[in-house]
Write a protein that holds these residues in place. Structure first.
Motif, PDB file in Angstrom:
ATOM      1  N   ASP A  67      23.498 -25.246  64.935  1.00 45.86           N
ATOM      2  CA  ASP A  67      23.604 -26.605  65.462  1.00 45.86           C
ATOM      3  C   ASP A  67      23.839 -27.635  64.364  1.00 45.86           C
ATOM      4  OD1 ASP A  67      23.346 -25.844  68.035  1.00 45.86           O
ATOM      5  OD2 ASP A  67      21.356 -26.699  68.381  1.00 45.86           O
ATOM      6  N   GLY A  68      23.291 -27.398  63.177  1.00 47.06           N
ATOM      7  CA  GLY A  68      23.472 -28.348  62.087  1.00 47.06           C
ATOM      8  C   GLY A  68      24.929 -28.473  61.695  1.00 47.06           C
ATOM      9  N   SER A  69      25.587 -27.327  61.494  1.00 44.25           N
ATOM     10  CA  SER A  69      27.007 -27.349  61.142  1.00 44.25           C
ATOM     11  C   SER A  69      27.854 -27.912  62.281  1.00 44.25           C
ATOM     12  CB  SER A  69      27.477 -25.933  60.778  1.00 44.25           C
ATOM     13  OG  SER A  69      26.877 -25.495  59.568  1.00 44.25           O
ATOM     14  N   LEU A  70      27.466 -27.615  63.516  1.00 43.73           N
ATOM     15  CA  LEU A  70      28.205 -28.146  64.657  1.00 43.73           C
ATOM     16  C   LEU A  70      28.125 -29.668  64.701  1.00 43.73           C
ATOM     17  CD1 LEU A  70      29.721 -27.825  67.353  1.00 43.73           C
ATOM     18  CD2 LEU A  70      27.481 -27.599  68.460  1.00 43.73           C
ATOM     19  N   SER A  71      26.937 -30.204  64.482  1.00 43.54           N
ATOM     20  CA  SER A  71      26.761 -31.655  64.482  1.00 43.54           C
ATOM     21  C   SER A  71      27.645 -32.313  63.427  1.00 43.54           C
ATOM     22  CB  SER A  71      25.290 -32.001  64.226  1.00 43.54           C
ATOM     23  OG  SER A  71      25.105 -33.390  64.087  1.00 43.54           O
ATOM     24  N   LEU A  72      27.684 -31.735  62.230  1.00 45.98           N
ATOM     25  CA  LEU A  72      28.522 -32.285  61.158  1.00 45.98           C
ATOM     26  C   LEU A  72      30.002 -32.211  61.524  1.00 45.98           C
ATOM     27  CD1 LEU A  72      26.744 -30.801  58.005  1.00 45.98           C
ATOM     28  CD2 LEU A  72      26.751 -33.189  58.742  1.00 45.98           C
ATOM     29  N   LEU A  73      30.415 -31.090  62.114  1.00 47.05           N
ATOM     30  CA  LEU A  73      31.827 -30.933  62.486  1.00 47.05           C
ATOM     31  C   LEU A  73      32.246 -31.996  63.486  1.00 47.05           C
ATOM     32  CD1 LEU A  73      34.462 -29.286  62.403  1.00 47.05           C
ATOM     33  CD2 LEU A  73      33.502 -27.867  64.252  1.00 47.05           C
ATOM     34  N   ILE A  98      15.845 -35.039  49.752  1.00 48.89           N
ATOM     35  CA  ILE A  98      16.217 -33.629  49.659  1.00 48.89           C
ATOM     36  C   ILE A  98      15.023 -32.755  49.267  1.00 48.89           C
ATOM     37  CG2 ILE A  98      17.595 -31.994  48.287  1.00 48.89           C
ATOM     38  CD1 ILE A  98      19.827 -34.047  48.315  1.00 48.89           C
ATOM     39  N   SER A  99      14.064 -33.338  48.570  1.00 52.71           N
ATOM     40  CA  SER A  99      12.880 -32.568  48.163  1.00 52.71           C
ATOM     41  C   SER A  99      12.065 -32.111  49.364  1.00 52.71           C
ATOM     42  CB  SER A  99      12.004 -33.390  47.215  1.00 52.71           C
ATOM     43  OG  SER A  99      11.544 -34.575  47.857  1.00 52.71           O
ATOM     44  N   GLU A 100      12.294 -32.733  50.533  1.00 45.97           N
ATOM     45  CA  GLU A 100      11.566 -32.337  51.749  1.00 45.97           C
ATOM     46  C   GLU A 100      12.156 -31.088  52.395  1.00 45.97           C
ATOM     47  OE1 GLU A 100      11.877 -35.633  54.363  1.00 45.97           O
ATOM     48  OE2 GLU A 100      10.785 -37.028  53.055  1.00 45.97           O
ATOM     49  N   VAL A 101      13.378 -30.725  52.001  1.00 50.09           N
ATOM     50  CA  VAL A 101      14.091 -29.625  52.663  1.00 50.09           C
ATOM     51  C   VAL A 101      13.662 -28.292  52.069  1.00 50.09           C
ATOM     52  CG1 VAL A 101      16.338 -28.634  53.203  1.00 50.09           C
ATOM     53  CG2 VAL A 101      16.057 -31.130  53.119  1.00 50.09           C
ATOM     54  N   HIS A 102      13.326 -27.355  52.947  1.00 54.21           N
ATOM     55  CA  HIS A 102      12.935 -26.013  52.524  1.00 54.21           C
ATOM     56  C   HIS A 102      13.714 -24.975  53.326  1.00 54.21           C
ATOM     57  CE1 HIS A 102       9.570 -27.703  50.280  1.00 54.21           C
ATOM     58  NE2 HIS A 102       9.264 -28.417  51.357  1.00 54.21           N
ATOM     59  N   LEU A 103      14.153 -23.958  52.646  1.00 50.95           N
ATOM     60  CA  LEU A 103      14.849 -22.855  53.299  1.00 50.95           C
ATOM     61  C   LEU A 103      13.829 -21.933  53.953  1.00 50.95           C
ATOM     62  CD1 LEU A 103      17.614 -21.384  53.661  1.00 50.95           C
ATOM     63  CD2 LEU A 103      17.035 -20.081  51.609  1.00 50.95           C
ATOM     64  N   SER A 128      16.936 -24.184  57.844  1.00 54.47           N
ATOM     65  CA  SER A 128      16.258 -25.108  56.940  1.00 54.47           C
ATOM     66  C   SER A 128      15.298 -25.972  57.734  1.00 54.47           C
ATOM     67  CB  SER A 128      17.272 -26.005  56.211  1.00 54.47           C
ATOM     68  OG  SER A 128      18.247 -25.236  55.553  1.00 54.47           O
ATOM     69  N   LYS A 129      14.330 -26.564  57.054  1.00 50.78           N
ATOM     70  CA  LYS A 129      13.362 -27.434  57.727  1.00 50.78           C
ATOM     71  C   LYS A 129      12.938 -28.554  56.802  1.00 50.78           C
ATOM     72  CE  LYS A 129       9.070 -26.437  58.122  1.00 50.78           C
ATOM     73  NZ  LYS A 129       7.747 -25.863  58.448  1.00 50.78           N
ATOM     74  N   ASP A 130      12.515 -29.650  57.411  1.00 48.67           N
ATOM     75  CA  ASP A 130      11.836 -30.710  56.677  1.00 48.67           C
ATOM     76  C   ASP A 130      10.510 -30.959  57.366  1.00 48.67           C
ATOM     77  OD1 ASP A 130      12.482 -32.115  58.969  1.00 48.67           O
ATOM     78  OD2 ASP A 130      13.950 -33.433  58.011  1.00 48.67           O
ATOM     79  N   ASN A 131       9.954 -32.144  57.225  1.00 46.98           N
ATOM     80  CA  ASN A 131       8.647 -32.411  57.812  1.00 46.98           C
ATOM     81  C   ASN A 131       8.690 -32.579  59.324  1.00 46.98           C
ATOM     82  OD1 ASN A 131       7.542 -32.391  55.218  1.00 46.98           O
ATOM     83  ND2 ASN A 131       7.892 -34.593  54.938  1.00 46.98           N
ATOM     84  N   GLU A 132       9.904 -32.669  59.887  1.00 47.37           N
ATOM     85  CA  GLU A 132      10.016 -32.949  61.315  1.00 47.37           C
ATOM     86  C   GLU A 132      10.805 -31.912  62.102  1.00 47.37           C
ATOM     87  OE1 GLU A 132      11.837 -36.749  61.434  1.00 47.37           O
ATOM     88  OE2 GLU A 132      10.042 -37.853  60.816  1.00 47.37           O
ATOM     89  N   LEU A 179      24.847 -24.064  52.415  1.00 48.47           N
ATOM     90  CA  LEU A 179      23.920 -24.927  51.676  1.00 48.47           C
ATOM     91  C   LEU A 179      24.340 -26.390  51.761  1.00 48.47           C
ATOM     92  CD1 LEU A 179      23.349 -22.799  48.433  1.00 48.47           C
ATOM     93  CD2 LEU A 179      21.593 -23.413  50.108  1.00 48.47           C
ATOM     94  N   VAL A 180      25.622 -26.640  51.556  1.00 42.42           N
ATOM     95  CA  VAL A 180      26.127 -28.012  51.617  1.00 42.42           C
ATOM     96  C   VAL A 180      25.914 -28.605  53.002  1.00 42.42           C
ATOM     97  CG1 VAL A 180      28.219 -29.425  51.546  1.00 42.42           C
ATOM     98  CG2 VAL A 180      27.779 -27.759  49.742  1.00 42.42           C
ATOM     99  N   ASP A 181      26.221 -27.825  54.053  1.00 41.19           N
ATOM    100  CA  ASP A 181      26.008 -28.325  55.416  1.00 41.19           C
ATOM    101  C   ASP A 181      24.539 -28.652  55.649  1.00 41.19           C
ATOM    102  OD1 ASP A 181      28.642 -28.165  56.062  1.00 41.19           O
ATOM    103  OD2 ASP A 181      28.409 -26.751  57.727  1.00 41.19           O
ATOM    104  N   SER A 182      23.642 -27.828  55.124  1.00 38.02           N
ATOM    105  CA  SER A 182      22.210 -28.064  55.306  1.00 38.02           C
ATOM    106  C   SER A 182      21.789 -29.393  54.680  1.00 38.02           C
ATOM    107  CB  SER A 182      21.402 -26.918  54.692  1.00 38.02           C
ATOM    108  OG  SER A 182      20.013 -27.171  54.809  1.00 38.02           O
ATOM    109  N   ILE A 183      22.253 -29.634  53.443  1.00 33.43           N
ATOM    110  CA  ILE A 183      21.908 -30.881  52.765  1.00 33.43           C
ATOM    111  C   ILE A 183      22.561 -32.071  53.465  1.00 33.43           C
ATOM    112  CG2 ILE A 183      22.142 -32.168  50.615  1.00 33.43           C
ATOM    113  CD1 ILE A 183      20.104 -29.900  50.464  1.00 33.43           C
TER     114      ILE A 183
END
Length: 532
Positions: A381-387, A459-464, A488-492, A512-516
């Motif tokens: 879904d992350g890559s789809l949203s960016l596309l 970006i420091s909030e992002v964890h694989l 990937s995940k962050d605090n939310e 990785l780039v799409d995640s960031i």
């Protein structure tokens, strides 16, 4: 809400469920599960076999101090051993020592097990059944009798199988539970047998306990209720030995939502999805997306025709409303998608496509081309949203890659030493950084983060949380395309991104780039856009 109960739900996740491969609960975990089942209104919770292991003994010790509000905690065991007095049988005494209000004991209904496995006379087996039940009743217990291998026994020697349950009933059993222990009975066979037992013991409350070796445990349990059973035994998620036990989740949902046979309070039915995931989590077993009613895919739609229909009326392709069991409707986007999928997904992602169909058509065409190249947007879904945002013009690149270099070396003291150097441009600034990692992808990830964090501290909030690599064309060997999926995940939130290439490092880079970028886009980071 109602006080009506048509079918009693007897959960044996903590005993029969733990006989499944890779299922193991600590005593404390069993306590937490039992409390959760009690809160939901389950009627019986079988905690284990207190005579079989120290862990179950400790669970029952802990259980003595838990004030169950709805459920009757139940200890499980066998009839007395052959050729000894019931009061001298250690198995029976440990059942009493558990101090539960109810006990369940099993006995042999199939003459093959009596003569060939126990190697005792048929009469001694009947005595074991009668004396065990009568003794437990005399000690103030509610006794549920599980007639093990009943259906196989009935088909091989009906007279003796019926004699065993008649003996149990006359000895004072509160419930006679018919067990399809080998899981091989067909629903129409089971229905005929249960109906006959119903007429043979008209006053005896009947239960059903079915295994899933023929993939019919849920169907057989529901058939038994239709034929007169008023108790269903099973496990959450169908955990159990071999192919598992009857899964109580779809049984409860079907009985209450489809057949108007009341099992649990309405608010508990709405927690079935949460319960399924909770038990999966405690068991450390990944949940099955395709699980009926509560699986992530249970109300998920991918084909364009389906999505177009459910946008008008969900009943067109959904047998119940997903919120009734605490689930939700989802729409996937793939090469099977139409404009309806894109429009639904855009709304879900908070993206405005405007009123022109041309944008939706363009997105569909682009997705179908990319999926032909190996992408899989229903899993990302992350890559789809960016596309979608790139095609609609809502997205601006937060950074541009100038180049990266990855070196991987193996030394005597370090089996995998990887170093990555990366140069990026953010706004009008160049950043050159290097980092190490325990592999080339990890080194590249570390270098990218190191380069970006001073511009985008979030970006420091992002964890694989997960990293998957799949070869797309196995016949091409090491030259094949690979698909990399990152979670990937962050605090939310949690999101998924994807990359495809013949080079696993390049595929990983795209993911990785799409995640960031998804993280930055999600947080609405607008400064330092290239070209501003």
């Amino acid at each position: 809400m109602t006080d009506r109960t048509d079918v009693l739900i007897y959960d044996t996740t903590l005993r029969d469920g733990t006989q499944g491969e890779k299922i193991n609960f600590s005593a404390e975990e069993k306590v937490r599960i039992a409390q959760r089942l009690d809160e939901m209104g389950f009627h019986y919770i079988e905690g284990g076999w207190p005579g079989s292991n120290p862990k179950d003994m400790r669970f029952f010790e802990l259980g003595k101090h838990i004030p169950f509000k709805n459920a009757r905690l139940t200890a499980f065991g066998s009839t007395r051993r052959p050729n000894i007095k019931v009061e001298n049988c250690a198995n029976i005494q440990t059942l009493l020592a558990a101090e539960t209000p109810a006990v369940t004991i099993f006995g042999k209904s199939w003459d093959l097990h009596v003569t060939d496995i126990l190697t005792i006379p048929l009469e001694e087996n009947l005595a074991m059944i009668h004396e065990s039940i009568a003794y437990l009743k005399a000690n103030g217990k509610e006794v549920i009798y599980d007639a093990e291998h009943f259906f196989d026994g009935y088909k091989k020697n009906r007279f003796y199988a019926l004699q065993t349950i008649e003996t149990a009933w006359k000895a004072g059993a509160d419930f006679i539970v018919l067990c399809d222990t080998n899981g091989g009975t067909i629903p129409h066979e089971l229905t005929v047998i249960v109906e006959y037992v119903r007429s043979f013991l008209p006053d005896a409350p009947l239960g059903i306990h079915v295994h899933n070796d023929g993939d019919l445990a849920v169907a057989n349990s529901i058939a038994a209720v239709s034929a007169g059973a008023t108790m269903v035994q099973g496990t959450i998620n169908g955990y159990g030995e071999r192919c598992g036990n009857a899964d109580l989740i779809p049984i409860i949902a079907n009985l209450q939502l489809k057949m108007n046979r009341w099992c649990l309070p309405d608010n508990s039915i709405r927690q079935l999805t949460n319960l399924s995931y909770y038990i999966s989590d405690v068991a450390n077993i990944p949940p099955q997306n395709s699980r009926p009613f509560v699986g992530r895919s249970a109300f998920t739609h991918k084909g364009g025709v389906h999505v177009s229909a459910i946008l008008k009326n969900p009943a067109a392709y959904e047998h119940i409303r997903p919120e009734l069991v605490g689930n939700e409707q989802r729409v996937l986007v793939s090469d099977l998608s139409g404009k309806s999928n894109i429009e639904y997904k855009a709304r879900e992602l908070g993206i405005d496509l405007g009123t022109e169909d041309a944008i939706s058509t363009l997105i569909v065409q682009k997705i179908k081309i990319m999926e032909d190249e190996g992408y899989q947007f229903d899993a990302a879904d992350g890559s789809l949203s960016l596309l979608i945002k790139k095609i609609t013009g809502e997205f601006k690149e937060p950074f541009v890659l100038e180049c990266f270099h990855v070196i991987n070396a193996k030394t005597k003291n370090n089996p995998s030493l990887s170093q990555a150097t990366i140069k990026i441009v953010v706004g009008n600034e160049e950043e050159l950084t290097a980092a190490e990692g325990n592999g080339p992808v990890n080194a590249l990830d570390n270098a990218l983060r190191k380069a970006l964090v001073k511009f985008y501290p979030q970006i420091s909030e992002v964890h694989l949380v997960d990293f998957k690599v799949r070869t797309l064309e196995g016949a091409d060997g090491t030259a094949a395309k690979v698909r990399v999926l990152l979670d990937s995940k962050d605090n939310e939130d949690v999101w998924s991104t994807i990359g495809v290439s013949t080079n696993v490092i390049e595929a990983s880079w795209h993911a990785l780039v799409d995640s960031i970028q998804y993280k930055l886009c999600k947080d609405k980071i607008n400064k330092h856009h290239v070209g501003e």
